[in-house]
Write a protein that holds these residues in place. Structure first.
Motif, mmCIF file in Angstrom:
data_model
loop_
_atom_site.group_PDB
_atom_site.id
_atom_site.type_symbol
_atom_site.label_atom_id
_atom_site.label_comp_id
_atom_site.label_asym_id
_atom_site.label_seq_id
_atom_site.Cartn_x
_atom_site.Cartn_y
_atom_site.Cartn_z
ATOM 1 N N MET A 137 13.328 37.194 46.644
ATOM 2 C CA MET A 137 12.162 36.318 46.742
ATOM 3 C C MET A 137 12.119 35.654 48.116
ATOM 4 N N TYR A 138 10.958 35.692 48.720
ATOM 5 C CA TYR A 138 10.770 35.029 49.999
ATOM 6 C C TYR A 138 10.081 33.694 49.768
ATOM 7 N N ASN A 139 10.559 32.645 50.445
ATOM 8 C CA ASN A 139 9.990 31.306 50.290
ATOM 9 C C ASN A 139 8.791 31.126 51.227
ATOM 10 N N VAL A 140 7.693 30.635 50.634
ATOM 11 C CA VAL A 140 6.450 30.447 51.385
ATOM 12 C C VAL A 140 6.124 28.958 51.452
ATOM 13 N N MET A 141 5.668 28.506 52.604
ATOM 14 C CA MET A 141 5.159 27.136 52.736
ATOM 15 C C MET A 141 3.675 27.193 53.082
ATOM 16 N N LEU A 142 2.892 26.362 52.361
ATOM 17 C CA LEU A 142 1.463 26.235 52.615
ATOM 18 C C LEU A 142 1.210 24.870 53.269
ATOM 19 N N ALA A 143 0.590 24.884 54.435
ATOM 20 C CA ALA A 143 0.331 23.631 55.149
ATOM 21 C C ALA A 143 -1.153 23.577 55.546
ATOM 22 N N ASP A 171 -8.277 23.824 49.643
ATOM 23 C CA ASP A 171 -7.827 25.112 50.185
ATOM 24 C C ASP A 171 -6.374 25.398 49.797
ATOM 25 N N LEU A 172 -5.543 24.334 49.830
ATOM 26 C CA LEU A 172 -4.144 24.496 49.449
ATOM 27 C C LEU A 172 -4.014 24.944 48.003
ATOM 28 N N ARG A 173 -4.698 24.271 47.097
ATOM 29 C CA ARG A 173 -4.597 24.588 45.676
ATOM 30 C C ARG A 173 -5.136 25.979 45.378
ATOM 31 N N GLY A 174 -6.178 26.350 46.092
ATOM 32 C CA GLY A 174 -6.723 27.693 45.894
ATOM 33 C C GLY A 174 -5.709 28.763 46.266
ATOM 34 N N LEU A 175 -5.081 28.583 47.414
ATOM 35 C CA LEU A 175 -4.059 29.545 47.832
ATOM 36 C C LEU A 175 -2.889 29.590 46.844
ATOM 37 N N GLU A 176 -2.446 28.415 46.416
ATOM 38 C CA GLU A 176 -1.296 28.344 45.519
ATOM 39 C C GLU A 176 -1.588 29.012 44.173
ATOM 40 N N ARG A 177 -2.834 28.880 43.688
ATOM 41 C CA ARG A 177 -3.156 29.321 42.323
ATOM 42 C C ARG A 177 -3.603 30.767 42.254
ATOM 43 N N PHE A 178 -4.375 31.239 43.215
ATOM 44 C CA PHE A 178 -5.048 32.529 43.047
ATOM 45 C C PHE A 178 -4.368 33.718 43.744
ATOM 46 N N ILE A 179 -3.352 33.469 44.526
ATOM 47 C CA ILE A 179 -2.619 34.580 45.161
ATOM 48 C C ILE A 179 -1.501 35.023 44.204
ATOM 49 N N PRO A 180 -1.328 36.327 43.936
ATOM 50 C CA PRO A 180 -0.278 36.818 43.015
ATOM 51 C C PRO A 180 1.102 36.811 43.686
ATOM 52 N N TRP A 181 1.646 35.617 43.848
ATOM 53 C CA TRP A 181 2.899 35.475 44.604
ATOM 54 C C TRP A 181 4.060 36.276 44.004
ATOM 55 N N GLU A 182 4.189 36.217 42.699
ATOM 56 C CA GLU A 182 5.331 36.886 42.057
ATOM 57 C C GLU A 182 5.279 38.393 42.285
ATOM 58 N N GLY A 183 4.086 38.956 42.228
ATOM 59 C CA GLY A 183 3.947 40.382 42.474
ATOM 60 C C GLY A 183 4.294 40.760 43.905
ATOM 61 N N LEU A 184 4.156 39.816 44.810
ATOM 62 C CA LEU A 184 4.525 40.047 46.217
ATOM 63 C C LEU A 184 5.996 39.727 46.475
ATOM 64 N N VAL A 230 5.924 30.058 46.199
ATOM 65 C CA VAL A 230 5.489 28.928 47.010
ATOM 66 C C VAL A 230 6.540 27.835 46.871
ATOM 67 N N ALA A 231 7.332 27.644 47.912
ATOM 68 C CA ALA A 231 8.413 26.666 47.863
ATOM 69 C C ALA A 231 7.924 25.255 48.157
ATOM 70 N N ALA A 232 6.845 25.136 48.950
ATOM 71 C CA ALA A 232 6.351 23.802 49.310
ATOM 72 C C ALA A 232 4.866 23.868 49.669
ATOM 73 N N VAL A 233 4.143 22.814 49.274
ATOM 74 C CA VAL A 233 2.729 22.663 49.611
ATOM 75 C C VAL A 233 2.581 21.294 50.255
ATOM 76 N N VAL A 234 2.208 21.271 51.546
ATOM 77 C CA VAL A 234 2.130 19.999 52.272
ATOM 78 C C VAL A 234 0.766 19.891 52.956
ATOM 79 N N ASN A 235 0.352 18.646 53.240
ATOM 80 C CA ASN A 235 -0.972 18.446 53.853
ATOM 81 C C ASN A 235 -0.887 17.911 55.274
ATOM 82 N N SER A 236 0.311 18.059 55.907
ATOM 83 C CA SER A 236 0.432 17.660 57.311
ATOM 84 C C SER A 236 1.557 18.447 57.965
ATOM 85 N N GLY A 237 1.445 18.603 59.286
ATOM 86 C CA GLY A 237 2.483 19.293 60.026
ATOM 87 C C GLY A 237 3.797 18.542 60.023
ATOM 88 N N VAL A 238 3.726 17.210 60.049
ATOM 89 C CA VAL A 238 4.948 16.393 60.044
ATOM 90 C C VAL A 238 5.736 16.615 58.762
#
Length: 524
Positions: A1-7, A13-26, A30-38
């Motif tokens: 499993m590869y860890n993905v971060m969504l920023a 947009d974040l929730r859409g990516l987290e919910r609708f992409i078939p991560w497990e099949g890939l 999604v290890a972390a979902v953040v709303n800032s670069g910091v």
């Protein structure tokens, strides 16, 4: 499993990516979902991330700034940029950061899935390459050790492998002359008996670590393991490297409960001459029996006659151990007389004591090949070794050792008899259960995992008759009892005791009992 971060600073947009992409099949999560670069950077300082999906434009720290910092933490990080602006300047900067993809908002699921497939393929390839590189680096020391052993033993394929020693492993012969040093741990057969298995192994490993560390400090790259307790290396014939050998002996004796002795061969200047120096180092080490241990023994200091004496003593010891294991008491006595006639030629009491300890050490090693432990036998505890140093004459030592060897020989003989008795009982039971079948020694020996000749010898020694004669005796005895019952015809009884031919059965029966089966039945 590869860890993905969504920023992304836009939560939807974040929730859409987290919910609708078939991560497990890939094979991603999604290890972390953040709303800032910091926040993204703080997370990555504490957690491993393989893929970063980030919006280029975020307040305070942009996606480009985040990516530059993240690549400092993870140089192999894969980055997918998302932007709501078709701005070539951003795309150009993203490409400079080795971005794997540049996706425009609004996000097309198929487009980003395609980008993720591409990223996964790259990660898989890098992972496979990393595994191969790790495997390669792990095998390098093993290959080096094998090549050095081949070099010392004169088996190296020069055309195929000689260059690897110099180019890959840095083993070069300069203008200096070299010698092979053969290192052996002393008295390993009994000195570590009081330790648990893992403790003894750790001590032996520590010896190698000390030697390896000293070699690295002095730029020596030719150390190799010959066995768990024997090592070899090439050293320059200068005072610094000779002192290294003495330092090794001193440090190991001071820090560990065992010692080492080193044999040193004559000097050479080409790889092809290394084998000769190696063999000389071995011969020098054999001389430990005479001059003692925990020292450096130079081949050039040994008298050739003394080397031959050591070889004679070793041959005499080998002969003695064979006679001992076979319970040949007369030969044991004769071998002891021959062995101690050689010992009487020694010139000092210390040498005699050393040799006597060597006899016990080699005896323990020989018994180990028979799955026996010398120091578990009656009268042979470790503390008994000190008895040798209390004796004042060679005859006292000889008497004590001979008594121990006779006792061990008798113990081995009794164990062998007991083991053979159980074996003979099992063979007899097997014969009784298979009298109705065709019983041959070959099949029985296979069943009990012996060679036919060896099993036949054991059987005759225990019973006094050949195996085939025993089978015939048991068949005749079984037939006699069946005939007494007056049930069953003679040809049926013959079949029940393993005879398909009644005529042959009748003939053997008459040879055993002096009458035919029919006559015996009538008499009964």
């Amino acid at each position: 499993m590869y860890n993905v971060m969504l920023a992304d600073d836009e939560v939807l947009d974040l929730r859409g990516l987290e919910r609708f992409i078939p991560w497990e099949g890939l094979q991603m999560k999604v290890a972390a979902v953040v709303n800032s670069g910091v926040a993204a950077l703080e997370y990555m300082k504490l957690n491993t991330i393989h893929i970063l999906i980030t919006d280029i434009r975020m307040p305070i720290m942009s996606g480009l700034e985040l990516s530059r910092e993240a690549l400092q933490l993870y140089p192999h990080l894969k980055i997918i940029f998302i932007s709501g602006y078709e701005d070539f300047q951003y795309a150009q900067q993203a490409m400079q950061l080795n971005a794997q993809s540049y996706v425009l908002k609004p996000i097309d699921d198929e487009e980003i899935i395609q980008a993720l497939h591409k990223v996964k393929a790259q990660l898989d390839l890098e992972s496979q390459q990393s595994l191969l590189e790790n495997a390669y680096h792990k095998t390098l020391p093993v290959v080096k050790n094998d090549l050095l052993v081949q070099l010392y033993e004169g088996q190296l394929d020069w055309n195929a492998n000689a260059a690897m020693l110099t180019e890959q492993y840095g083993i070069k012969l300069s203008q200096s002359e070299f010698s092979v040093a053969y290192i052996e741990i002393d008295d390993l057969a009994w000195k570590l008996d009081t330790y648990e298995g893992h403790e003894a192994k750790a001590i032996v490993n520590r010896v190698y670590s000390v030697i390896d560390q000293h070699c690295k400090q002095h730029g020596i790259h030719s150390l190799c393991k010959l066995s768990a307790h024997q090592f070899a290396m090439m050293i320059e014939s200068n005072q610094q490297h000779i002192e290294l050998l003495h330092d090794l002996i001193t440090e190991i004796a001071a820090t560990l409960p065992i010692t080492i002795t080193i044999g040193l061969g004559s000097v050479f200047s080409t790889f092809q001459q290394a084998q000769i120096s190696y063999q000389q180092a071995q011969q020098a080490l054999d001389f430990k029996m005479l001059v003692g241990k925990s020292i450096v023994i130079r081949y050039d200091d040994i008298e050739i006659n003394h080397v031959k004496e050591v070889q004679h003593w070793e041959m005499a010891l080998d002969a003695l151990f064979v006679e001992m294991s076979n319970y040949r008491l007369v030969q044991i006595h004769d071998d002891f007389e021959h062995l101690f006639s050689l010992i009487r030629n020694m010139k000092s009491k210390v040498t005699v004591y050393n040799f006597s300890i060597q006899i016990i050490s080699k005896l323990n090693a020989y018994l180990a090949t028979l799955n026996e432990d010398l120091f578990q036998m009656p009268g042979m505890q470790l503390e008994d070794l000190h008895m040798i140093f209390k004796f004042e004459t060679i005859d006292d030592i000889k008497t004590w050792l001979r008594r121990r060897v006779f006792e061990i020989s008798e113990l081995l003989h009794l164990k062998k008899q007991k083991k053979n008795n159980r074996l003979i009982e099992s063979i007899c039971t097997y014969v009784e259960e298979h009298l109705h079948e065709n019983i041959v020694l070959r099949d029985v020996s296979n069943y009990f995992s012996f060679s036919p000749n060896h099993l036949g010898q054991i059987f005759k020694q225990a019973t006094g008759i050949n195996f085939s004669d025993y089978v015939v005796d048991r068949r005749m005895e079984r037939a006699r009892k069946l005939l007494q019952d007056h049930q069953g015809k003679v040809f049926e009884i013959a079949g029940q005791v393993g005879y398909k031919n009644q005529t042959y059965f009748n003939r053997q029966f008459k040879e055993h009992f002096g009458m035919t089966p029919g006559e015996y039945r009538k008499q009964s």
